[in-house]
Design a protein around this motif. Structure first.
Motif, PDB file in Angstrom:
ATOM      1  N   SER A  63      49.832  81.934  42.391  1.00 17.16           N
ATOM      2  CA  SER A  63      49.813  82.764  41.625  1.00 17.16           C
ATOM      3  C   SER A  63      48.312  82.969  41.297  1.00 17.16           C
ATOM      4  O   SER A  63      48.206  84.146  40.684  1.00 17.16           O
ATOM      5  CB  SER A  63      50.803  82.504  40.672  1.00 17.16           C
ATOM      6  OG  SER A  63      50.167  81.129  39.806  1.00 17.16           O
ATOM      7  N   SER A  64      47.594  82.496  41.537  1.00 24.52           N
ATOM      8  CA  SER A  64      46.221  82.771  41.035  1.00 24.52           C
ATOM      9  C   SER A  64      45.828  84.233  41.824  1.00 24.52           C
ATOM     10  O   SER A  64      45.785  84.139  42.954  1.00 24.52           O
ATOM     11  CB  SER A  64      45.096  81.604  41.625  1.00 24.52           C
ATOM     12  OG  SER A  64      45.201  80.588  40.780  1.00 24.52           O
ATOM     13  N   PRO A  65      45.217  85.102  41.089  1.00 23.94           N
ATOM     14  CA  PRO A  65      44.727  86.416  41.527  1.00 23.94           C
ATOM     15  C   PRO A  65      43.427  86.280  42.296  1.00 23.94           C
ATOM     16  O   PRO A  65      42.865  85.077  42.096  1.00 23.94           O
ATOM     17  CB  PRO A  65      44.634  87.394  40.318  1.00 23.94           C
ATOM     18  CG  PRO A  65      44.550  86.201  39.202  1.00 23.94           C
ATOM     19  CD  PRO A  65      45.224  85.214  39.597  1.00 23.94           C
ATOM     20  N   LYS A  66      43.176  87.255  42.826  1.00 20.81           N
ATOM     21  CA  LYS A  66      41.832  87.235  43.695  1.00 20.81           C
ATOM     22  C   LYS A  66      40.649  86.860  42.931  1.00 20.81           C
ATOM     23  O   LYS A  66      39.554  86.100  43.521  1.00 20.81           O
ATOM     24  CB  LYS A  66      41.708  88.719  44.493  1.00 20.81           C
ATOM     25  CG  LYS A  66      42.738  88.854  45.534  1.00 20.81           C
ATOM     26  CD  LYS A  66      42.372  90.217  46.347  1.00 20.81           C
ATOM     27  CE  LYS A  66      41.202  89.942  47.207  1.00 20.81           C
ATOM     28  NZ  LYS A  66      40.936  91.179  48.006  1.00 20.81           N
ATOM     29  N   SER A  67      40.304  87.426  41.876  1.00 23.96           N
ATOM     30  CA  SER A  67      39.240  87.148  40.984  1.00 23.96           C
ATOM     31  C   SER A  67      39.324  85.944  40.557  1.00 23.96           C
ATOM     32  O   SER A  67      38.268  85.214  40.731  1.00 23.96           O
ATOM     33  CB  SER A  67      39.225  87.983  39.998  1.00 23.96           C
ATOM     34  OG  SER A  67      40.390  87.780  38.999  1.00 23.96           O
ATOM     35  N   VAL A  68      40.486  85.037  40.288  1.00 20.84           N
ATOM     36  CA  VAL A  68      40.410  83.769  39.874  1.00 20.84           C
ATOM     37  C   VAL A  68      40.265  82.746  40.900  1.00 20.84           C
ATOM     38  O   VAL A  68      39.271  81.664  41.021  1.00 20.84           O
ATOM     39  CB  VAL A  68      41.562  83.469  39.127  1.00 20.84           C
ATOM     40  CG1 VAL A  68      41.827  81.817  38.727  1.00 20.84           C
ATOM     41  CG2 VAL A  68      41.829  84.361  37.768  1.00 20.84           C
ATOM     42  N   THR A  69      40.625  83.156  42.068  1.00 19.87           N
ATOM     43  CA  THR A  69      40.541  82.566  43.438  1.00 19.87           C
ATOM     44  C   THR A  69      38.983  82.375  43.711  1.00 19.87           C
ATOM     45  O   THR A  69      38.422  81.469  44.202  1.00 19.87           O
ATOM     46  CB  THR A  69      41.160  82.971  44.611  1.00 19.87           C
ATOM     47  OG1 THR A  69      42.553  82.919  44.122  1.00 19.87           O
ATOM     48  CG2 THR A  69      41.031  82.250  45.789  1.00 19.87           C
ATOM     49  N   ALA A  70      38.193  83.559  43.564  1.00 15.43           N
ATOM     50  CA  ALA A  70      36.937  83.824  43.985  1.00 15.43           C
ATOM     51  C   ALA A  70      36.040  83.027  43.098  1.00 15.43           C
ATOM     52  O   ALA A  70      35.131  81.988  43.192  1.00 15.43           O
ATOM     53  CB  ALA A  70      36.099  85.168  43.958  1.00 15.43           C
ATOM     54  N   ALA A  71      36.409  83.066  41.549  1.00 17.52           N
ATOM     55  CA  ALA A  71      35.432  82.510  40.778  1.00 17.52           C
ATOM     56  C   ALA A  71      35.832  80.792  40.622  1.00 17.52           C
ATOM     57  O   ALA A  71      34.659  80.018  40.547  1.00 17.52           O
ATOM     58  CB  ALA A  71      35.798  82.852  39.295  1.00 17.52           C
ATOM     59  N   THR A  72      36.938  80.458  40.814  1.00 14.07           N
ATOM     60  CA  THR A  72      37.202  78.998  40.887  1.00 14.07           C
ATOM     61  C   THR A  72      36.742  78.392  42.157  1.00 14.07           C
ATOM     62  O   THR A  72      36.196  77.199  42.316  1.00 14.07           O
ATOM     63  CB  THR A  72      38.518  78.647  40.598  1.00 14.07           C
ATOM     64  OG1 THR A  72      39.445  79.343  41.543  1.00 14.07           O
ATOM     65  CG2 THR A  72      38.903  79.197  39.096  1.00 14.07           C
ATOM     66  N   GLY A  73      36.754  79.363  43.081  1.00 15.62           N
ATOM     67  CA  GLY A  73      36.428  78.617  44.622  1.00 15.62           C
ATOM     68  C   GLY A  73      34.820  78.282  44.286  1.00 15.62           C
ATOM     69  O   GLY A  73      34.471  77.190  45.007  1.00 15.62           O
TER      70      GLY A  73
END
Length: 398
Positions: A183-193
């Motif tokens: 469920s993580s949106p793209k922005s969260v996926t990027a930042a957390t990655g």
């Protein structure tokens, strides 16, 4: 190694698809009523009700605190601790990103030791009583907080992020289920990655690294290099999500036992003063800090370069170190990571805060672990350089 090293991890780790279902049994072994520390998004997605159902199936009662609306603060800790005591809970389940998990870590220690969470900063006070049990369940692939003995809590009175590290803050159980990250949106996926990448890179470059942290850090970097862009562009790709969940946990293990360095020392004050999420602030700083540090860690940074460009592994260490910096800059561009200016931080306000941020960065202790430890003037200059840093630029930070 000239001296012995230590490697701490949770007592139990459940990893993989559908691992979430283990929360009920693990909770039943540790208490009778759980405080679930989460947020409104997790409730909307149905994860909180699913967690309560798993607990109920094992005859574990539960109460829910959903007040974590941003990165963790001492106010959240106070509110949730009050609820824990009022509801008579004897264990904690954290469900969410690193903010929920870090808040829960603080509650677990204070519930048995009392006092204010800031008392534990810098080892001024050591938790002498065991914390109440804590089961950590991450829903993002980034902080690795489920596998660290570190919590970062903002002191709302002085806008300082308090980095607190003691064995008592380690969760008892980590449940890492990649299905929860879909469920993580793209922005969260990027930042957390990129947050996970910064953990792995800094653990590998840290003066306190050792063979076990190196193993975890290198594995995490390889998984991130191979899977982050896929998870970003195709959030439903479960193989990529699973790889990123594993990478985030491994990176957490690595930095918890080797420490982080200059990126994190600089990042926390930015988050405290300008409310930039931790993953983003790390990403904004990582390439520039690596350029600053490069000449003092050529061989290790070369290993990072060979992970990103395996086909060029035959090149010299100097060339591969350059590849490492260039690859991470390119990755930040591909993930649409903004610089501090692009985030919307006012330049005058940022410049006015540089002196305080520099002081707070040094106080945290993290810059001292960096391969190149900056002088105060160098750190101030690095903050200014990072404000409008261009990931596409070949200009080097001196």
């Amino acid at each position: 190694m000239e001296e012995f090293a230590c490697f701490r991890v949770p007592q139990s780790i459940f990893y993989g698809r559908k691992a979430f279902a283990n929360v009920g049994r693990e909770a039943a072994e540790r208490g009778g009523k759980a405080l679930i520390v989460s947020d409104g998004i997790m409730e909307e997605l149905g994860y909180v009700s699913e967690c309560r159902q798993y607990l109920q199936e094992q005859e574990v009662a539960s109460a829910v605190y959903l007040g974590v609306h941003s990165e963790p603060t001492d106010q959240y800790v106070s509110e949730s601790l009050e609820m824990l005591e009022k509801e008579g809970c004897d264990l904690i389940v954290s469900l969410g990103g690193g903010s929920c998990i870090d808040t829960a870590k603080a509650i677990a220690v204070l519930a048995s030791n009392g006092g204010y969470i800031g008392e534990f900063m810098g080892g001024r006070r050591i938790a002498d009583k065991p914390p109440i049990p804590h089961i950590a369940i991450p829903t993002t692939a980034g902080t690795g907080s489920e596998a660290t003995d570190v919590t970062v809590i903002t002191n709302t009175a002085n806008d300082v992020k308090m980095m607190i590290k003691q064995p008592a803050f380690m969760p008892d159980v980590a449940i890492v289920d990649p299905l929860l990250t879909i469920s993580s949106p793209k922005s969260v996926t990027a930042a957390t990655g990129v947050d996970a990448l910064s953990h792995a890179v800094e653990a590998y470059l840290s003066k306190n690294s050792h063979p076990m942290t190196d193993t975890a850090a290198l594995s995490a970097m390889g998984l991130i290099a191979d899977n982050l862009l896929t998870a970003y562009h195709d959030g439903g790709n479960l193989d990529a999500r699973e790889a990123m969940s594993l990478a985030a946990m491994q990176a957490g293990m690595a930095f918890s036992n080797a420490s982080v360095c200059l990126v994190h020392g600089m990042s926390r004050p930015i988050g405290a003063l300008f409310h930039v999420p931790h993953g983003y602030s790390n990403a904004m700083l990582l390439p520039a800090v690596l350029e600053f540090s490069k000449e003092h860690c050529i061989d290790r940074l070369a290993d990072v370069g060979r992970i990103f460009e395996k086909e060029n592994s035959h090149l010299s260490n100097e060339e591969c170190a350059e590849i490492a910096v260039a690859s991470i800059k390119k990755l930040c561009m591909q993930l649409n990571i903004p610089n501090l200016k692009g985030w919307g931080i006012d330049e005058e306000a940022f410049s006015s805060a540089v002196s305080k941020m520099t002081e707070d960065a040094f106080i945290s202790g993290s810059p001292a672990n960096n391969p190149r430890v900056p002088a105060r003037a160098e750190l101030e200059a690095l903050y200014h350089a990072c404000y409008d840093y261009q990931f596409a630029s070949e200009e080097k930070v001196k």
